[in-house]
Motif scaffolding. Structure first.
Motif, PDB file in Angstrom:
ATOM      1  N   GLY A   1       0.805  -1.217   0.000  1.00  0.00           N
ATOM      2  CA  GLY A   1       0.000   0.000   0.000  1.00  0.00           C
ATOM      3  C   GLY A   1       0.837   1.266   0.000  1.00  0.00           C
ATOM      4  O   GLY A   1       0.458   2.276  -0.590  1.00  0.00           O
ATOM      5  N   MET A   2       2.001   1.202   0.641  1.00  0.00           N
ATOM      6  CA  MET A   2       2.881   2.373   0.701  1.00  0.00           C
ATOM      7  C   MET A   2       3.490   2.680  -0.665  1.00  0.00           C
ATOM      8  O   MET A   2       3.967   3.788  -0.887  1.00  0.00           O
ATOM      9  N   ARG A   3       3.473   1.717  -1.558  1.00  0.00           N
ATOM     10  CA  ARG A   3       3.910   1.952  -2.940  1.00  0.00           C
ATOM     11  C   ARG A   3       2.714   2.273  -3.842  1.00  0.00           C
ATOM     12  O   ARG A   3       2.786   3.143  -4.708  1.00  0.00           O
ATOM     13  N   ASP A   4       1.605   1.554  -3.624  1.00  0.00           N
ATOM     14  CA  ASP A   4       0.431   1.719  -4.487  1.00  0.00           C
ATOM     15  C   ASP A   4      -0.181   3.117  -4.395  1.00  0.00           C
ATOM     16  O   ASP A   4      -0.543   3.697  -5.424  1.00  0.00           O
ATOM     17  N   CYS A   5      -0.323   3.649  -3.180  1.00  0.00           N
ATOM     18  CA  CYS A   5      -1.029   4.922  -3.016  1.00  0.00           C
ATOM     19  C   CYS A   5      -0.287   6.087  -3.679  1.00  0.00           C
ATOM     20  O   CYS A   5      -0.902   6.839  -4.447  1.00  0.00           O
ATOM     21  N   PRO A   6       1.020   6.272  -3.451  1.00  0.00           N
ATOM     22  CA  PRO A   6       1.722   7.353  -4.158  1.00  0.00           C
ATOM     23  C   PRO A   6       1.699   7.165  -5.687  1.00  0.00           C
ATOM     24  O   PRO A   6       1.554   8.137  -6.431  1.00  0.00           O
ATOM     25  N   ALA A   7       1.807   5.919  -6.150  1.00  0.00           N
ATOM     26  CA  ALA A   7       1.764   5.661  -7.599  1.00  0.00           C
ATOM     27  C   ALA A   7       0.374   6.016  -8.151  1.00  0.00           C
ATOM     28  O   ALA A   7       0.263   6.541  -9.272  1.00  0.00           O
ATOM     29  N   PHE A   8      -0.672   5.759  -7.370  1.00  0.00           N
ATOM     30  CA  PHE A   8      -2.032   6.087  -7.787  1.00  0.00           C
ATOM     31  C   PHE A   8      -2.198   7.601  -7.901  1.00  0.00           C
ATOM     32  O   PHE A   8      -2.779   8.101  -8.869  1.00  0.00           O
ATOM     33  N   TRP A   9      -1.667   8.350  -6.915  1.00  0.00           N
ATOM     34  CA  TRP A   9      -1.712   9.816  -7.007  1.00  0.00           C
ATOM     35  C   TRP A   9      -1.019  10.299  -8.274  1.00  0.00           C
ATOM     36  O   TRP A   9      -1.524  11.160  -8.993  1.00  0.00           O
ATOM     37  N   LYS A  10       0.166   9.764  -8.570  1.00  0.00           N
ATOM     38  CA  LYS A  10       0.906  10.176  -9.778  1.00  0.00           C
ATOM     39  C   LYS A  10       0.081   9.926 -11.032  1.00  0.00           C
ATOM     40  O   LYS A  10       0.024  10.769 -11.925  1.00  0.00           O
ATOM     41  N   LYS A  11      -0.576   8.768 -11.093  1.00  0.00           N
ATOM     42  CA  LYS A  11      -1.402   8.413 -12.246  1.00  0.00           C
ATOM     43  C   LYS A  11      -2.590   9.376 -12.374  1.00  0.00           C
ATOM     44  O   LYS A  11      -2.866   9.885 -13.467  1.00  0.00           O
ATOM     45  N   ILE A  12      -3.284   9.638 -11.282  1.00  0.00           N
ATOM     46  CA  ILE A  12      -4.454  10.521 -11.302  1.00  0.00           C
ATOM     47  C   ILE A  12      -4.043  11.933 -11.736  1.00  0.00           C
ATOM     48  O   ILE A  12      -4.724  12.568 -12.551  1.00  0.00           O
ATOM     49  N   ILE A  13      -2.928  12.423 -11.211  1.00  0.00           N
ATOM     50  CA  ILE A  13      -2.458  13.769 -11.570  1.00  0.00           C
ATOM     51  C   ILE A  13      -1.989  13.801 -13.029  1.00  0.00           C
ATOM     52  O   ILE A  13      -2.314  14.731 -13.767  1.00  0.00           O
ATOM     53  N   LYS A  14      -1.250  12.778 -13.450  1.00  0.00           N
ATOM     54  CA  LYS A  14      -0.766  12.727 -14.839  1.00  0.00           C
ATOM     55  C   LYS A  14      -1.936  12.736 -15.816  1.00  0.00           C
ATOM     56  O   LYS A  14      -1.887  13.397 -16.850  1.00  0.00           O
ATOM     57  N   GLU A  15      -3.006  12.014 -15.476  1.00  0.00           N
ATOM     58  CA  GLU A  15      -4.184  11.946 -16.345  1.00  0.00           C
ATOM     59  C   GLU A  15      -5.142  13.121 -16.104  1.00  0.00           C
ATOM     60  O   GLU A  15      -6.211  13.176 -16.701  1.00  0.00           O
ATOM     61  N   GLU A  16      -4.746  14.027 -15.206  1.00  0.00           N
ATOM     62  CA  GLU A  16      -5.524  15.223 -14.851  1.00  0.00           C
ATOM     63  C   GLU A  16      -6.916  14.899 -14.318  1.00  0.00           C
ATOM     64  O   GLU A  16      -7.835  15.708 -14.406  1.00  0.00           O
ATOM     65  N   LYS A  17      -7.077  13.715 -13.758  1.00  0.00           N
ATOM     66  CA  LYS A  17      -8.359  13.332 -13.174  1.00  0.00           C
ATOM     67  C   LYS A  17      -8.632  14.088 -11.874  1.00  0.00           C
ATOM     68  O   LYS A  17      -9.785  14.232 -11.476  1.00  0.00           O
ATOM     69  N   ASN A  18      -7.572  14.566 -11.219  1.00  0.00           N
ATOM     70  CA  ASN A  18      -7.761  15.364 -10.008  1.00  0.00           C
ATOM     71  C   ASN A  18      -8.590  16.610 -10.310  1.00  0.00           C
ATOM     72  O   ASN A  18      -9.353  17.080  -9.466  1.00  0.00           O
ATOM     73  N   GLU A  19      -8.471  17.135 -11.529  1.00  0.00           N
ATOM     74  CA  GLU A  19      -9.235  18.322 -11.925  1.00  0.00           C
ATOM     75  C   GLU A  19     -10.739  18.035 -11.970  1.00  0.00           C
ATOM     76  O   GLU A  19     -11.549  18.937 -11.790  1.00  0.00           O
ATOM     77  N   GLN A  20     -11.110  16.769 -12.209  1.00  0.00           N
ATOM     78  CA  GLN A  20     -12.523  16.387 -12.210  1.00  0.00           C
ATOM     79  C   GLN A  20     -13.109  16.384 -10.796  1.00  0.00           C
ATOM     80  O   GLN A  20     -14.324  16.474 -10.626  1.00  0.00           O
ATOM     81  N   LEU A  21     -12.251  16.269  -9.800  1.00  0.00           N
ATOM     82  CA  LEU A  21     -12.709  16.193  -8.408  1.00  0.00           C
ATOM     83  C   LEU A  21     -12.976  17.572  -7.800  1.00  0.00           C
ATOM     84  O   LEU A  21     -13.863  17.713  -6.961  1.00  0.00           O
ATOM     85  N   VAL A  22     -12.216  18.561  -8.220  1.00  0.00           N
ATOM     86  CA  VAL A  22     -12.306  19.894  -7.601  1.00  0.00           C
ATOM     87  C   VAL A  22     -13.736  20.444  -7.603  1.00  0.00           C
ATOM     88  O   VAL A  22     -14.202  20.922  -6.567  1.00  0.00           O
ATOM     89  N   PRO A  23     -14.488  20.368  -8.716  1.00  0.00           N
ATOM     90  CA  PRO A  23     -15.851  20.916  -8.695  1.00  0.00           C
ATOM     91  C   PRO A  23     -16.808  20.170  -7.749  1.00  0.00           C
ATOM     92  O   PRO A  23     -17.871  20.693  -7.420  1.00  0.00           O
ATOM     93  N   LEU A  24     -16.436  18.964  -7.328  1.00  0.00           N
ATOM     94  CA  LEU A  24     -17.291  18.189  -6.427  1.00  0.00           C
ATOM     95  C   LEU A  24     -17.173  18.644  -4.974  1.00  0.00           C
ATOM     96  O   LEU A  24     -18.065  18.391  -4.166  1.00  0.00           O
ATOM     97  N   ILE A  25     -16.063  19.277  -4.621  1.00  0.00           N
ATOM     98  CA  ILE A  25     -15.806  19.649  -3.225  1.00  0.00           C
ATOM     99  C   ILE A  25     -16.823  20.699  -2.785  1.00  0.00           C
ATOM    100  O   ILE A  25     -16.823  21.814  -3.275  1.00  0.00           O
ATOM    101  N   ASN A  26     -17.711  20.309  -1.855  1.00  0.00           N
ATOM    102  CA  ASN A  26     -18.696  21.278  -1.367  1.00  0.00           C
ATOM    103  C   ASN A  26     -19.076  21.073   0.098  1.00  0.00           C
ATOM    104  O   ASN A  26     -20.096  21.572   0.558  1.00  0.00           O
TER     105      ASN A  26
END
Length: 167
Positions: free
Chosen positions: A27-52
């Motif tokens: 898990g200590m390897r999977d979670c940081p790698a998952f963040w890198k993937k989400i940021i590289k694919e710019e999927k984090n930008e899809q989450l920002v409008p949901l924050i309320n």
């Protein structure tokens, strides 16, 4: 350690999830790698409008006890706390009503802060951590552990707790 207590009613998180395990510290390897993937694919930008709603920010949520036969398995979400409909292609999870100890830190110090919560803060505080098994990786959990990523370098670690006087 600097901290505050927050009490939140049940809330939903929506975002992207992976399955992982604490076995062999995977898990200590999977979670940081998952963040890198989400940021590289710019999927984090899809989450920002949901924050309320609280906790405000992008969340890293470790949801334990997802497999009754293996307490080391967990799901990890990169998500937002939201009242909105969960978008297609995303997963959601309902976080139970809980009391949280919230520890401000930075991206650089978040790992050390998490260790200090378990090793230093919990044994001497007026609160009991409701998630156990950190050393063995065999988790028993009342609610997810949350990393809340705010603006810039600001991070908060949210851990479910109850007062020792509650028994």
């Amino acid at each position: 350690m600097d901290y505050r207590i927050e009490k939140l009613e049940t809330f939903k998180i929506a975002g992207f999830a992976i399955h992982s395990t604490n076995a062999w510290l995977k898990g200590m390897r999977d979670c940081p790698a998952f963040w890198k993937k989400i940021i590289k694919e710019e999927k984090n930008e899809q989450l920002v409008p949901l924050i309320n709603r609280k906790p405000f920010g992008l969340l890293g949520a470790s949801v334990y006890n997802v497999d009754s036969t293996d307490p080391k398995k967990f799901d990890y979400y990169i998500a937002a706390a939201t009242t909105q409909e969960t978008p297609a292609g995303m997963s959601d999870y309902t976080v139970p009503a809980m009391t949280w100890a919230v520890f401000p830190c930075t991206r650089k110090t978040s790992g050390k802060t998490q260790m200090a919560i378990v090793k230093n803060w919990a044994p001497t505080s007026d609160y009991i951590l409701l998630n156990t098994g950190y050393a063995s990786g065999k988790m028993t959990s009342a609610a997810p552990d949350l990393e809340v990523y705010g603006m810039g370098d600001d991070v908060e670690i949210w851990v479910p707790v109850k007062e020792k006087s509650e028994g």
